[in-house]
Design an enzyme around this catalytic site. Structure first.
Site, PDB file in Angstrom:
ATOM      1  N   HIS A 102       0.829  -1.199   0.000  1.00 32.89           N
ATOM      2  CA  HIS A 102       0.000   0.000   0.000  1.00 32.89           C
ATOM      3  C   HIS A 102       0.867   1.254   0.000  1.00 32.89           C
ATOM      4  O   HIS A 102       0.887   1.995  -0.975  1.00 32.89           O
ATOM      5  CB  HIS A 102      -0.942   0.006   1.219  1.00 32.89           C
ATOM      6  CG  HIS A 102      -1.821   1.213   1.272  1.00 32.89           C
ATOM      7  ND1 HIS A 102      -2.064   1.893   2.437  1.00 32.89           N
ATOM      8  CD2 HIS A 102      -2.496   1.870   0.299  1.00 32.89           C
ATOM      9  CE1 HIS A 102      -2.866   2.903   2.179  1.00 32.89           C
ATOM     10  NE2 HIS A 102      -3.155   2.914   0.887  1.00 32.89           N
ATOM     11  N   HIS A 121      -1.785   1.054   7.931  1.00 35.73           N
ATOM     12  CA  HIS A 121      -3.248   1.117   7.814  1.00 35.73           C
ATOM     13  C   HIS A 121      -3.857  -0.278   7.946  1.00 35.73           C
ATOM     14  O   HIS A 121      -4.935  -0.549   7.442  1.00 35.73           O
ATOM     15  CB  HIS A 121      -3.639   1.769   6.487  1.00 35.73           C
ATOM     16  CG  HIS A 121      -2.865   3.009   6.193  1.00 35.73           C
ATOM     17  ND1 HIS A 121      -1.754   3.009   5.376  1.00 35.73           N
ATOM     18  CD2 HIS A 121      -2.994   4.279   6.660  1.00 35.73           C
ATOM     19  CE1 HIS A 121      -1.240   4.233   5.330  1.00 35.73           C
ATOM     20  NE2 HIS A 121      -1.958   5.017   6.108  1.00 35.73           N
TER      21      HIS A 121
END
Ligand code: FES
Length: 172
Positions: A102, A121
């Site tokens: 990511h 995250h």
């Protein structure tokens, strides 16, 4: 009048379909270099890098590695049962990048559910399923390194399944 509207809608959908077919045709006309860039793990000249020996590994205890160069950290793990992409006598040795696909945070290995966990995250990736994402924001699985074991039990990394985070190419 009603019939004419239906005809117009049908015509628009037909034209839109034609445009999409054109896009598809253009996509299939990519050059070899473009196709390779689109599948970064394919057809690359990876360095064959010795990571460890089978005798060095204990089940579910990851060993830190670097592949294909020192700026690409990863882990080598003996899972204890045959898994996707696993090598060795038991088909259970795998290796992964630990950079989250990511945004590149360093991920930690969770030995309880055998996932790589991102503190950024909270994406999670299954190390028993080829690095498949099981939760989170990433848009690709975590790169799994292709391994080979020689007759002496030495383990080598020789490829990667996906693009390592932050790179235009896995081999710089
Ligand atoms: S950096 Fe890993 S989920 Fe965002």
């Amino acid at each position: 009048m009603k019939c004419k509207k239906l005809v117009d809608v049908g015509r628009r959908q037909f034209l839109r379909g034609g445009a999409m077919a054109g896009v598809g045709a253009a996509a299939t006309m990519m050059t070899g270099a473009q196709a390779q860039a689109a599948t970064p793990g394919a057809q690359m000249d990876y360095p064959s890098t010795k990571l460890a020996n089978i005798a060095d590994l204990a089940v579910n205890e990851p060993v830190d590695i670097e592949f294909p160069d020192p700026d690409s950290p990863g882990i080598l793990i003996k899972m204890g049962q045959t898994v996707e992409g696993g090598v060795g006598p038991d088909g259970d040795i795998v290796a992964y990048s630990v950079l989250c696909p990511h945004r590149g945070w360093y991920m930690n290995y969770n030995g309880e559910d055998r996932t790589l966990n991102c503190p950024g995250h909270f994406s999670r990736f299954d190390t028993e399923a080829g690095g498949q994402q099981v939760w989170g924001h990433a848009t690709q699985n975590v790169p799994q390194f292709t391994l080979r074991v020689d007759d002496g039990g030495d383990i080598y990394a020789e490829g990667a399944s996906d693009l390592i985070f932050g790179r235009p190419s896995n081999v710089l």
